[in-house]
Design an enzyme around this catalytic site. Structure first.
Site, PDB file in Angstrom:
ATOM      1  N   HIS A 235       0.827  -1.214   0.000  1.00 50.13           N
ATOM      2  CA  HIS A 235       0.000   0.000   0.000  1.00 50.13           C
ATOM      3  C   HIS A 235       0.860   1.261   0.000  1.00 50.13           C
ATOM      4  O   HIS A 235       0.519   2.254  -0.653  1.00 50.13           O
ATOM      5  CB  HIS A 235      -0.967  -0.004   1.182  1.00 50.13           C
ATOM      6  CG  HIS A 235      -1.868  -1.200   1.198  1.00 50.13           C
ATOM      7  ND1 HIS A 235      -2.441  -1.696   2.339  1.00 50.13           N
ATOM      8  CD2 HIS A 235      -2.287  -2.012   0.185  1.00 50.13           C
ATOM      9  CE1 HIS A 235      -3.165  -2.770   2.038  1.00 50.13           C
ATOM     10  NE2 HIS A 235      -3.089  -2.976   0.743  1.00 50.13           N
TER      11      HIS A 235
ATOM     12  N   HIS B 279      -9.741  -1.439  -4.574  1.00 50.95           N
ATOM     13  CA  HIS B 279      -8.562  -1.829  -3.794  1.00 50.95           C
ATOM     14  C   HIS B 279      -7.668  -2.777  -4.589  1.00 50.95           C
ATOM     15  O   HIS B 279      -6.437  -2.694  -4.494  1.00 50.95           O
ATOM     16  CB  HIS B 279      -8.926  -2.474  -2.454  1.00 50.95           C
ATOM     17  CG  HIS B 279      -7.691  -2.760  -1.655  1.00 50.95           C
ATOM     18  ND1 HIS B 279      -7.034  -1.773  -0.936  1.00 50.95           N
ATOM     19  CD2 HIS B 279      -6.938  -3.880  -1.539  1.00 50.95           C
ATOM     20  CE1 HIS B 279      -5.941  -2.296  -0.403  1.00 50.95           C
ATOM     21  NE2 HIS B 279      -5.861  -3.572  -0.751  1.00 50.95           N
TER      22      HIS B 279
ATOM     23  N   ASP C 206      -3.735  -2.235  -5.308  1.00 53.43           N
ATOM     24  CA  ASP C 206      -2.695  -3.259  -5.186  1.00 53.43           C
ATOM     25  C   ASP C 206      -1.876  -3.355  -6.467  1.00 53.43           C
ATOM     26  O   ASP C 206      -0.640  -3.434  -6.426  1.00 53.43           O
ATOM     27  CB  ASP C 206      -3.321  -4.630  -4.900  1.00 53.43           C
ATOM     28  CG  ASP C 206      -3.718  -4.815  -3.443  1.00 53.43           C
ATOM     29  OD1 ASP C 206      -3.206  -4.082  -2.574  1.00 53.43           O
ATOM     30  OD2 ASP C 206      -4.539  -5.711  -3.171  1.00 53.43           O
TER      31      ASP C 206
ATOM     32  N   HIS D  41      -1.605 -10.038  -6.390  1.00 52.48           N
ATOM     33  CA  HIS D  41      -0.199  -9.644  -6.268  1.00 52.48           C
ATOM     34  C   HIS D  41       0.727 -10.543  -7.092  1.00 52.48           C
ATOM     35  O   HIS D  41       1.603 -10.058  -7.801  1.00 52.48           O
ATOM     36  CB  HIS D  41       0.243  -9.695  -4.806  1.00 52.48           C
ATOM     37  CG  HIS D  41      -0.401  -8.670  -3.939  1.00 52.48           C
ATOM     38  ND1 HIS D  41      -0.277  -7.308  -4.171  1.00 52.48           N
ATOM     39  CD2 HIS D  41      -1.152  -8.793  -2.820  1.00 52.48           C
ATOM     40  CE1 HIS D  41      -0.944  -6.654  -3.234  1.00 52.48           C
ATOM     41  NE2 HIS D  41      -1.480  -7.527  -2.406  1.00 52.48           N
TER      42      HIS D  41
END
Length: 305
Positions: free
Chosen positions: A79, A238, A242, A265
């Site tokens: 973040h 969100h 990421d 990720h």
């Protein structure tokens, strides 16, 4: 010329570690041109540096880590890395007196505020961008992510969560990137998790900092946070946050069009590594003035005073 950016002054904040639940002190320091993004653990003697590097990234169940050749790691970098990408910070030293960056509220917004509080300084050295020259795509089952050539930076992200709290119309988000758009539309979107997963992890001594203060928490039917969501489509926003952090692990803003379906990720990092490994697919570029620079990377008034 378009110049590299660092901070004007040192700033510090405290927060809680997602893994340990313990207080963490975070210090952000200006750095000279061509330093890059350096994460530093000061709880070790001597301190250990982790340069942001796509090849050092490990994706765990809870977060993204950077791991060095001695298997020493620093956790929960994603973040803060997104905030650096959002504001185009090229050179910075990030110190923590713990094995992890504090989770703060589970979004990038506290880090954006901290960076803006430090002030952003232009260094007398050309800023290097990674420009995508050829389409590169990676897949994992039905999940995929790709970069295409484009004179700017756009993101188009789709999730596929079958959950009553996530409306089918709020599972895709697309945006033309800019620092302003990142701050307004993306930076406040929080990470999310299932109550049962958090309870299970905590029963095993993990995720001790996990709470309603640092995540959207859901059960099988609804969002459990009293204040609800910050955006109707906060979940997919969100995931885009990421991705912005993951793609900045090369230390440079990227000029191209990013599209992803159910990526996370690990797949974002796989795409970044695939791009960098294919020499003909990208190039470093610099810009002499604002007229040449893609709109995505123009500095907003709030950033460069």
């Amino acid at each position: 010329m378009i110049k590299q950016r660092t901070l004007k002054r040192i700033v510090q904040a405290t927060g809680v570690g997602l893994h340990t639940g313990k207080k963490v002190t975070l210090t952000l320091r200006p750095a000279p041109a061509n330093t890059g993004v350096i994460y530093r653990r000061t709880d070790l003697n001597p301190p250990v540096d982790f340069p942001a590097d796509a090849k050092s990234v490990r994706d765990t169940m809870l977060c993204t880590c950077l791991v060095n050749e001695h298997d020493v790691r620093i956790s929960t970098v994603e973040h803060l890395n997104a905030a650096l990408a959002g504001l185009g910070i090229d050179n910075i030293v990030i110190e923590v007196n713990a094995p992890e960056i504090p989770i703060m509220d589970g979004s990038a917004a506290p880090f954006v505020y901290l960076l803006l509080d430090a002030g952003i300084d232009a260094l007398n050295c050309a800023k290097k961008f990674v420009r995508i020259k050829e389409t590169v795509r990676v897949e994992d089952g039905d999940k995929w992510a790709e970069f295409r050539p484009y004179n700017g930076f756009t993101l188009d992200f789709t999730i596929d969560f079958n959950h009553p709290a996530i409306d089918s119309s709020s599972q895709r988000y697309a945006m033309n990137f800019s620092a302003d758009a990142f701050m307004r539309q993306i930076s406040r979107a929080r990470t999310f998790g299932f109550m049962r997963d958090i309870e299970y992890l905590q029963s095993r001594g993990l995720c001790l900092g996990g709470s309603f203060d640092c995540a959207i928490v859901v059960d099988d039917y609804r969002v459990l946070n009293e204040d609800g969501l910050r955006f109707e489509d906060e979940f997919v926003r969100h995931k885009m946050l990421d991705a912005i952090g993951d793609l900045f692990m090369c230390g440079h803003n990227i000029i191209g069009a990013f599209t992803a379906y159910k990526s996370g990720h690990a797949l974002n990092n796989k795409l970044l590594q695939a791009v960098l490994a294919k020499q003909e697919a990208w190039e470093f570029v610099t810009f002499q003035d604002d007229a040449e620079l893609p709109l995505a990377f123009k500095a907003p008034s709030t950033v460069l005073a």
